[in-house]
Design a protein around this motif. Structure first.
Motif, short mmCIF file in Angstrom:
data_model
loop_
_atom_site.label_atom_id
_atom_site.label_comp_id
_atom_site.label_asym_id
_atom_site.label_seq_id
_atom_site.Cartn_x
_atom_site.Cartn_y
_atom_site.Cartn_z
N LEU A 141 6.82 3.12 -0.69
CA LEU A 141 7.07 4.55 -0.83
C LEU A 141 7.51 4.77 -2.27
O LEU A 141 8.46 4.13 -2.74
N ASP A 142 6.82 5.66 -2.95
CA ASP A 142 7.08 5.82 -4.38
C ASP A 142 7.15 7.31 -4.69
O ASP A 142 6.14 7.95 -4.99
N GLU A 143 8.36 7.86 -4.61
CA GLU A 143 8.56 9.28 -4.83
C GLU A 143 9.14 9.51 -6.21
O GLU A 143 9.93 8.69 -6.70
N ALA A 144 8.86 10.65 -6.77
CA ALA A 144 9.53 11.04 -8.01
C ALA A 144 11.03 11.17 -7.73
O ALA A 144 11.43 11.55 -6.63
N ASP A 145 11.85 10.83 -8.70
CA ASP A 145 13.31 11.03 -8.64
C ASP A 145 14.03 10.08 -7.69
O ASP A 145 15.23 10.21 -7.51
N ASN A 146 13.30 9.16 -7.05
CA ASN A 146 13.98 8.19 -6.19
C ASN A 146 13.46 6.79 -6.50
O ASN A 146 12.28 6.63 -6.81
N PRO A 147 14.30 5.78 -6.37
CA PRO A 147 13.79 4.42 -6.51
C PRO A 147 12.75 4.15 -5.42
O PRO A 147 12.78 4.78 -4.36
N VAL A 197 0.87 -1.18 0.00
CA VAL A 197 0.00 0.00 0.00
C VAL A 197 0.90 1.23 0.00
O VAL A 197 1.95 1.24 0.65
N ARG A 198 0.49 2.25 -0.74
CA ARG A 198 1.32 3.46 -0.84
C ARG A 198 1.17 4.35 0.38
O ARG A 198 0.07 4.53 0.89
N CYS A 199 2.27 4.97 0.79
CA CYS A 199 2.24 5.98 1.84
C CYS A 199 1.51 7.21 1.32
O CYS A 199 1.55 7.48 0.12
N PRO A 200 0.88 8.03 2.20
CA PRO A 200 0.79 7.86 3.66
C PRO A 200 -0.24 6.80 4.07
O PRO A 200 -1.24 6.61 3.38
N VAL A 201 0.03 6.16 5.19
CA VAL A 201 -0.75 5.01 5.64
C VAL A 201 -0.92 5.08 7.15
O VAL A 201 0.02 5.42 7.86
N ASP A 202 -2.13 4.73 7.64
CA ASP A 202 -2.31 4.47 9.07
C ASP A 202 -2.89 3.07 9.23
O ASP A 202 -3.06 2.35 8.24
N VAL A 203 -3.23 2.69 10.46
CA VAL A 203 -3.65 1.30 10.69
C VAL A 203 -4.99 1.01 10.01
O VAL A 203 -5.26 -0.12 9.60
N GLY A 204 -5.82 2.07 9.84
CA GLY A 204 -7.08 1.90 9.11
C GLY A 204 -6.82 1.49 7.66
O GLY A 204 -7.51 0.62 7.11
N ALA A 205 -5.82 2.10 7.04
CA ALA A 205 -5.46 1.75 5.66
C ALA A 205 -4.92 0.33 5.59
O ALA A 205 -5.18 -0.40 4.63
#
Lengths: 333, 333
Positions: free
Chosen positions: B124-130, B92-100
Motif C-alpha cells: 500500500l503506497d499512499e501519499a503522505d503516509n509511509p 503488488v500495489r493495491c487495489p488487488v484481487d485474486v486475479g492480480a
C-alpha cells in the motif's frame, strides 16, 4: 584561616544510587562538589546480597571520606529507597517540595558509624488515571529549582531517559508528572523486535540523512491519531523494505517517531495542567537532551534551556531541609 | 465411478509457508481439504541453507503426494515469496484481487519435477503516509471472500496476530490495509522490558479478575490521546507497584491496553476509508479472535463473525485464477 580554605571543608556525603550505578559526591560547605566517584554497583550489581551489599558498596566508595571526617552526614536518593533498595522510603503524594521529601525520609545504619538518610519517591494519584511514580528525579528537581529561581513559580521540566519524566512545577512544588517509557521501548524494539533486523550500523557518518530521517519520524508523530503507535512503528521496517530510507538511518527514524510521540502527548498534558505558562527546560544527559531539543524545534516549541544532572545540588538541598548542614563556623570549632 | 469417489481425487498441493511454520494441504477437486500436514520448517528453520533448504523441506512434506500423483499443481503463499524466501514474488500495489495475485505470481522449480507457483505480497503506497506491506494475509482474504459472498461488496477484515492487519474490501478488491505490531510489542514488553518483572503467573484460574483487568486496559486505550502509548503502558507497572491490580493480571491489563489501542486506531482509519459501511469480521487463531471480540464489545462495536484460517481455500482460489485447476472430467480421462 582564609575564606577560601573554609569553603573547601567537606560538609556532606551525597549518594545518587540507582539501578545500574552508584555515584558519590563529597560536597563542601557551600554545596560545591569537592570530589565525585562513580561505580557500576547499582541495585542490580551489588557485591553481596541484602543489606550487606549496600554496606560494602558504601564503605568501598565513601569509607575513606568518613575515616577522614567521621562526623559528615550522609544522604541518598534514587532506587536505593525503593522496595528493592537498602531501606524502603515509601512514595509521597504530590504536591511535594524538598521539605516534604525531608519529612518523609528514612534512615538506615551505614555499617560504618553514621546513618544514611534516604529520600522518598513520589506518587501521583489522580482520579480516572492509573497512578504514576518517580524515584530519583525529585532530587534532581530540587537541585534545578535551587539554581534556577525562574522555574519556581511555574515550569515544565522534561527529563529524557529510559523512563522519561514530564514534571510540572507550580509555586515551588512538584504538582504533576507523567512517565514515558520512550528510552526503554526504543531499546527493546531495536534489540528484540523485527524492526532491528534491517537496522544496519552506518558505514560512515551521514549526519544530514540521519537528521532528515529523525525529523521525518518526528513529523509522523505530529500527525498521529490515538492508538496509532503500533501501526506507525511498523514504518521503521517498511521504509527500509521499500528502499525509501537507507537502512543505516532507520534507527534515527524510529528515534524521531518515539520522541515525537512523547512530545505530542507531553505537550498536550502540560498545556491541560498548567494554570500559568512557564518556561520549558530539558534536564539530563546532554546528547539525549540535544536530540529532544531538535524534536521540540521541529514541532515549533521553544525550549528555555538544558540542564545537566542537578542531583548533587538536589541532595545538598535535601540535606539542608533535613537540618544536616551546619554553618561554616561549626566546622571551624 | 460415483460422484463421491470423483470428489476425493486430489487436484492441488497448497503450501502456507511462513517464517516459523510450513503447512501443506492436499486439496480435492472441489477445493476440499483431503489431508493437512504441518512442520516447524518455516523460513527460520530450514534443514539446509539456500534453495536446497526449501527443496528438501518441500520434498519431505509433499514428496509422497507427488509420487502418487505426479501431475498435481503446487501453489504457495506467505513469506516463502519474500526476499528471504524460495524465490521473491515482489509486492503488488493495491487495489488487488485474486486475479492480480495470479498475474504477479512467480514460479520456482520444486526439485521434484513440478514447479511451485508463489503468490506475491501486497504494497500500500499512499501519499503522505509511509508504505505498508502484507504477505500471506492476501491469500487468506481470497479464501474468506470466496466463502462469504456478503463480504465482497464492502467489508473490514481484522486479522489479529504478531503483526495484525486491518483490511478494507471494496467491490471484491483489497483497497486498503494497515499493519499493527500489537502481538510482537506485547511479547517483547513481557519478555524484555521492566513491565514483565511484576508479571507473575496466575496461582490459579481467576477468570473474572483477569477479565476485569483486560477490560480496564481497553477502557484506558479508549481514552488515549495522540502519543500516549509509552506513557500508558507504564501503568502495567505502577498498578502493580501500588497494589491496585494483583500481579497475575497485569499481563491482562497490558493485553487489553495494546489491543484497545489497535482497535481505537483501526476503527478510526476504517471509518475514514470506507465509502460503504460493511460487516466487520475477525480472521485468525480462534482464542486470539475471541479476545479481540471482547475488546470490540467493550468499545460497543458489533463484530459480524469470526473466521478460522481460510488459507487453504485462498490457495485454491489462487490456483483457479492461475488456470491450474482442471475440471473433474480431466482427472477421469
Amino acid at each position: 584561616m582564609s575564606n577560601k580554605h573554609t569553603e573547601l571543608l567537606p560538609a556532606l556525603i551525597a549518594l545518587d544510587w540507582g539501578t545500574s550505578s552508584l555515584r558519590a559526591f563529597l560536597l563542601g560547605n557551600a554545596g560545591q562538589v569537592l570530589q565525585t566517584r562513580s561505580t557500576a554497583q547499582g541495585l542490580q550489581a551489588l557485591p553481596l546480597p541484602g543489606a550487606a551489599g549496600f554496606e560494602k558498596a558504601f564503605a568501598d566508595i565513601a569509607g575513606d571520606w568518613l575515616a577522614s571526617w567521621p562526623q559528615l552526614p550522609v544522604v541518598a536518593g534514587g532506587m536505593v529507597g525503593s522496595a528493592q533498595g537498602w531501606k524502603e522510603a515509601p512514595y509521597v503524594r504530590c504536591p511535594v517540595d524538598v521539605g516534604a521529601l525531608a519529612r518523609h525520609s528514612v534512615s538506615v545504619p551505614s555499617g560504618v558509624g553514621v546513618d544514611v538518610v534516604i529520600a522518598p519517591g513520589l506518587l501521583l494519584d489522580e482520579a480516572d488515571n492509573p497512578p504514576d511514580v518517580i524515584r530519583g528525579e525529585e532530587i534532581q528537581i530540587a537541585g534545578a529549582l535551587a539554581t534556577n529561581p525562574a522555574l519556581v513559580e511555574a515550569a515544565t521540566l522534561v527529563m529524557p531517559g529510559t523512563h522519561s519524566k514530564w514534571v510540572q512545577i507550580t509555586a515551588g512544588q512538584i504538582t504533576h508528572f507523567s512517565s514515558y517509557m520512550t528510552g526503554e521501548i526504543f531499546s527493546v524494539l531495536v534489540k528484540h523486535s523485527i524492526l532491528g533486523r534491517l537496522m544496519t550500523e552506518p558505514a560512515s557518518e551521514e549526519p544530514s540523512s540521519a537528521q532528515a530521517a529523525f525529523a521525518q519520524g518526528v513529523e509522523a508523530a505530529r500527525h498521529s491519531q490515538p492508538g496509532d503507535f503500533t501501526h506507525q512503528i511498523f514504518a521503521a521496517r517498511t521504509l527500509g523494505l521499500t528502499q525509501r530510507l537507507p537502512q543505516p538511518v532507520l534507527k534515527n527514524y524510529l528515534s524521531g517517531l518515539l520522541i515525537g510521540h512523547e512530545l505530542v502527548s507531553g505537550l498536550a498534558k502540560a498545556s491541560a495542567q498548567r494554570q500559568t505558562q512557564g518556561p520549558l527546560l530539558l534536564i539530563g544527559e546532554p546528547s539525549l537532551c540535544q536530540r529532544y531539543a531538535q524534536a521540540f524545534a521541529i514541532l515549533g516549541v521553544p525550549v528555555t534551556g538544558l540542564l545537566d544532572n542537578p542531583a548533587p545540588r538536589g541532595l545538598w538541598e535535601f540535606a539542608k531541609a533535613l537540618g544536616l548542614i551546619h554553618p561554616p563556623q561549626d566546622a571551624l570549632h
